[in-house]
Write an enzyme that holds these catalytic residues in place. Structure first.
Site, PDB file in Angstrom:
ATOM      1  N   ARG A   1      -3.002  -8.694   2.842  1.00 25.16           N
ATOM      2  CA  ARG A   1      -1.843 -10.317   2.372  1.00 25.16           C
ATOM      3  C   ARG A   1      -2.050 -11.255   1.593  1.00 25.16           C
ATOM      4  O   ARG A   1      -3.633 -11.485   1.010  1.00 25.16           O
ATOM      5  CB  ARG A   1      -2.069 -11.113   3.898  1.00 25.16           C
ATOM      6  CG  ARG A   1      -1.407  -9.575   5.182  1.00 25.16           C
ATOM      7  CD  ARG A   1      -0.635  -9.199   5.408  1.00 25.16           C
ATOM      8  NE  ARG A   1       0.270  -8.613   5.729  1.00 25.16           N
ATOM      9  CZ  ARG A   1       0.041  -7.179   5.434  1.00 25.16           C
ATOM     10  NH1 ARG A   1       0.243  -6.230   4.311  1.00 25.16           N
ATOM     11  NH2 ARG A   1       1.114  -6.237   6.906  1.00 25.16           N
TER      12      ARG A   1
ATOM     13  N   HIS B   1       3.903  -7.462  -5.411  1.00 22.87           N
ATOM     14  CA  HIS B   1       4.019  -7.289  -4.746  1.00 22.87           C
ATOM     15  C   HIS B   1       4.360  -5.951  -4.538  1.00 22.87           C
ATOM     16  O   HIS B   1       5.808  -5.807  -3.909  1.00 22.87           O
ATOM     17  CB  HIS B   1       4.683  -8.136  -3.462  1.00 22.87           C
ATOM     18  CG  HIS B   1       4.883  -7.995  -2.086  1.00 22.87           C
ATOM     19  ND1 HIS B   1       4.417  -9.143  -1.586  1.00 22.87           N
ATOM     20  CD2 HIS B   1       4.310  -6.864  -1.292  1.00 22.87           C
ATOM     21  CE1 HIS B   1       4.158  -8.477  -0.110  1.00 22.87           C
ATOM     22  NE2 HIS B   1       3.873  -7.526   0.624  1.00 22.87           N
TER      23      HIS B   1
END
Length: 304
Positions: free
Chosen positions: A219, A267
């Site tokens: 994250r 991502h």
């Protein structure tokens, strides 16, 4: 009639609509402006947007991560579910394996030499001479650790509570620096909790040997930006592949673009397909209507 609202701050949610309605044609998509819905399907919703919905019974993330939803201080007290793609572990394993081999075979050095038109054969070492650490030993981390072990690497694993994995030396929460101390490459796949927020900081990066490499696909909030940039600029980190950031997308002027020996990936390590998202959300909505237990419901206290 079950009403669905799609919420996101900056992410285009429209590709979710077709597969969701294909899986459950009885659902009705309503605009956020209507102010009421039974289910909110989300990615990074604006703080307070969920609390303003009347009649809300379920919040459903379109991804495995829900930290962007849990961060909302006004999050309503309704069930929260996430998407768990059966192919997610395969995608993450592919991404991490590529990253580890990139650094293990010194392809970062080869690419720098290519840009300068320098012919140099980097020293190659056996996989058994490389120590890889995997932070986070859930479904993804355990699969990644096992795959790296099959390549012959020496693999260590770290998690909140110590796990037992074949061929992998594992460590618990109070053994972090001991886990980090011999690593050539650190792979971060942790969930985001209050205990893991900011875990990639100066203190922990300094616990690794100078020149160690980082592959981060956990994250964005695990990173302490200035500490990671400082470690790269000072050579404490010899290189990194970073797939997740606290604010995405990175602006063109972000310092991460210019950091030495850093690959920024957008991502992309592993992403659920829209078909998978539609099917899992539709299934949970039907479970909700029938009063059945929900799949992949999040424990808000743990954060996953």
């Amino acid at each position: 009639m079950t009403r669905i609202v799609l919420l996101s701050d900056g992410y285009d949610m429209t590709p979710v609509v077709r597969p969701l309605l294909k899986a459950a044609p009885e659902l009705v998509i309503v605009p956020e402006q209507e102010g009421s819905a039974d289910v909110a399907v989300c990615w990074n919703p604006r703080p307070g947007s969920l609390a303003r919905l009347r009649g809300l019974k379920l919040v459903h993330s379109i991804a495995a991560g829900v930290d962007n939803i849990l961060a909302d201080p006004a999050l309503p007290a309704v069930p929260l579910c996430r998407v768990v793609d059966p192919g997610h572990a395969q995608g993450m394993t592919e991404f991490v394996t590529w990253g580890v081999l990139h650094f293990h075979r010194q392809m970062d050095r080869v690419l720098r030499n290519h840009a300068r038109r320098v012919w140099e054969r980097p020293l190659q070492v056996a996989a058994a001479q490389r120590t890889i650490g995997v932070m986070g030993l859930g479904t993804l981390g355990a699969r990644v650790a096992g795959e790296l072990r099959r390549f012959g690497f020496s693999v260590r694993g770290y998690s909140r509570t110590r796990k037992a994995l074949p061929g992998v030396e594992t460590f618990g929460e109070d053994e972090l620096k001991h886990f980090l101390s011999p690593l050539d490459i650190l792979v971060c796949l942790l969930p985001l909790t209050e205990a893991t927020r900011g875990i990639l900081n100066r203190e922990h990066l300094a616990a690794m040997p100078r020149g160690a490499r980082l592959i981060h696909a956990g994250r964005g909030e695990h990173l302490v930006r200035d500490d990671v940039l400082g470690a790269l600029n000072e050579g404490q980190l010899g290189g990194a592949i970073i797939d997740v950031f606290d604010k995405e997308p990175l602006s063109p002027g972000d310092a991460f673009w210019q950091a030495p020996n850093l690959i920024v990936t957008p991502h992309m390590a592993s992403v659920a397909s829209f078909e998978c998202i539609g099917e899992q959300v539709a299934s949970n909505v039907r479970r909700l209507v029938r009063g059945e237990p929900l799949a992949n419901q999040v424990d808000a206290a743990r954060g996953y």
